[in-house]
Design an enzyme around this catalytic site. Structure first.
Site, PDB file in Angstrom:
ATOM      1  N   LYS A  76      -6.580   0.286  15.073  1.00 54.16           N
ATOM      2  CA  LYS A  76      -6.625   1.020  13.811  1.00 54.16           C
ATOM      3  C   LYS A  76      -6.029   2.198  13.943  1.00 54.16           C
ATOM      4  CE  LYS A  76      -9.766   2.657   9.928  1.00 54.16           C
ATOM      5  NZ  LYS A  76     -10.946   2.756   9.337  1.00 54.16           N
ATOM      6  N   SER A 155     -11.967   1.259   4.796  1.00 52.84           N
ATOM      7  CA  SER A 155     -10.569   1.876   5.033  1.00 52.84           C
ATOM      8  C   SER A 155     -10.080   1.163   6.119  1.00 52.84           C
ATOM      9  CB  SER A 155     -10.651   3.198   5.513  1.00 52.84           C
ATOM     10  OG  SER A 155     -11.306   3.392   6.843  1.00 52.84           O
ATOM     11  N   SER A 179     -16.453   1.097   6.366  1.00 50.11           N
ATOM     12  CA  SER A 179     -14.988   0.530   6.463  1.00 50.11           C
ATOM     13  C   SER A 179     -14.622  -0.539   7.418  1.00 50.11           C
ATOM     14  CB  SER A 179     -14.302   1.729   6.855  1.00 50.11           C
ATOM     15  OG  SER A 179     -14.570   2.829   5.586  1.00 50.11           O
TER      16      SER A 179
END
Length: 485
Positions: A76, A155, A179
């Site tokens: 990420k 997210s 998330s």
């Protein structure tokens, strides 16, 4: 090869049937041809990936290979990667190339894993739909055949979409209010948020420091366990990282579940949950009963206060953390500022997106002199009550089970004009972060062709038990093996 799990790819490399360079090239080729549909990556790091693959092949030839040596994965874009841009999905950090590695990044490098690049995400990890990224929205691989574009959740939506679309076998994520779990649920993969302090936050760009936690995202619980083996551990560079021995999370995957006591929080099976979603979740829980588990209803009386408390605490911490982005030392700087104040104001106004600015505004207000006690202090007291609810529940049961999300993946743009509606997407996940306990999402069915996730919640440091419960479920179901068409 793209359909194989991390464990299977590791065995292929061990057998010599394929080299890491060949495997990495296959994934890079697929990434470049397929990701246009999903926009799941911000940066593809071909040269570094192939260099890491060559080093992995040498490591294997020298007899120094680990399970991860030569296996491709992705980070990420919130984890600092030395020499590779780390943007956090924001214009503010569009040109930021870290001079150092996050601890999680360094751990995977030491294990010999091959990082293909950095996945897309909501800006500064603030969002539930991966639509706030400076690099454009991520599209969920599920639901595309009907002509609809659905959100992947946020997210960590880029990581979830990339794993679901078989662009990478696994990816790192972070979870501040859901998330990892929410995108994992909406994309039909497995995702785990560990206990707060289990995984180092050093080099992981901060959103809300008392809530953020890195974790694994993969197709299977076994792969998540293999990832957590690398990610977890004490780090003196992170003062909140717990100095506690890390077990081998794969060692207990095959333990039988007979006698496991499951609690169903009645507050999580409420009117907010779509009936079709509840049906899938209850069907999954019935599978656990067949495996020998017992089920009882429990109560988390303060669960209804979680969203209100979270949206005071998280923005307050974010407003403090994001004050460092001022155009002075690194990150975006406006052109031709008139003076210092103009540079601060315009750099932040131009560098941050709307959702980030909204949360900074809310957080600054909650921390302001006249309102600190009324909002921030009260929210922290509510947080303690929520934590105590979970402590009480785990005196009666071993794990809790619930939905992850109240609905399946919604259409892109559907909730952009209604922030509160978007915030309510995390209604079943936020309390877990406030309490600091571990929880994971496991694929558990479909509604209208879109994935549904089952949330398994555990007591502090019970990640091995959660992974065991998820793995045993995946031995008798095939939801985690379904592939988007």
């Amino acid at each position: 090869m793209h359909n194989k799990s991390v464990a299977e790819l590791s065995r292929e490399l061990e057998s010599g049937r394929i080299s890491s360079v060949e495997l990495t090239q296959q994934f890079l080729d697929r990434l470049k041809t397929e990701d246009g549909k999903y926009n799941s990556f911000i940066t593809i790091s071909d040269e570094q990936a192939l260099a890491e693959a060559r080093a992995a092949d040498e490591m294997r030839a020298a007899g120094k290979a680990t399970v991860w040596t030569g296996v491709p994965f992705a980070h990420k874009d919130i984890f600092c990667t030395s020499g590779i841009r780390t943007s956090c999905g924001s214009k503010m950090l569009d040109n930021f190339v870290p001079p150092y590695d996050a601890t999680v990044t360094a751990n995977f490098k030491a294990a010999g894993a091959v990082c293909l690049g950095k996945t897309n995400m909501d800006e500064f990890a603030m969002g539930s739909s991966n639509e706030s990224s400076f690099y454009g929205a991520v599209t969920n691989p599920w639901g595309l055949s009907g002509g609809d574009k659905r959100v992947p959740g946020g997210s960590s939506g880029g990581s979830a979409a990339a794993v679901a679309a078989r662009l990478v076998p696994a990816a790192t994520g972070t979870d501040t209010g859901g998330s990892i779990r929410q995108p994992a649920a909406l994309c039909g993969i497995t995702g785990l948020k560990p206990t707060y302090g289990r995984v180092s936050r050093y080099g992981m760009i901060a959103f809300a420091s008392s809530l953020d936690q890195g974790g694994p995202m993969a197709r299977t619980a076994e792969d998540a366990a293999l990832m957590l083996n690398v990610m977890a551990g004490h780090d003196p560079k992170d003062s909140t990282c717990i100095d506690r021995e890390v077990p081998d999370y794969t060692a207990t995957l095959n333990e039988p579940l007979k006698g496991l006591k499951i609690g169903l929080p009645k507050e999580y099976f409420s009117d907010q949950l779509a009936p079709a979603m509840e049906e899938q979740v209850r069907n999954a829980i019935r599978e656990y009963e067949k495996l020998g588990a017992t089920v009882k209803e429990v109560s988390l009386p303060n669960a209804k206060l979680a969203i209100a408390a979270y949206y005071v605490i998280a923005p307050a911490e974010a407003s403090a953390n994001l004050s460092r982005f001022d155009g002075v030392r690194y990150g975006y700087r406006c052109e031709d500022p008139k003076d210092l104040m103009d540079m601060y104001t315009r750099s932040r106004a131009e560098g941050f997106g709307n959702e980030v600015k909204r949360r900074i505004l809310v957080g600054s207000y909650a921390l302001s002199a006249g309102y600190f006690d009324a909002y921030y202090l009260k929210a922290q007291k509510v947080r303690r009550l929520i934590q105590q609810d979970f402590i009480n529940a785990f005196k009666e049961v071993d794990v809790l089970m619930s939905p992850v999300s109240p609905t399946p993946a919604f259409r892109q743009g559907e909730k952009n004009t209604d922030p509160v509606s978007m915030y309510l997407e995390d209604v079943f996940t936020i309390a877990i972060n406030l309490a600091g306990i571990p929880a994971m999402s496991v694929p558990a069915g479909f509604v209208d062709g879109l994935p549904v996730g089952l949330q398994i919640i555990g007591d502090y440091f019970s990640e091995a038990r959660l992974l065991n419960a998820a793995h045993q479920f995946q031995q008798v179901t095939d939801w985690h093996q379904r592939e988007p068409q």
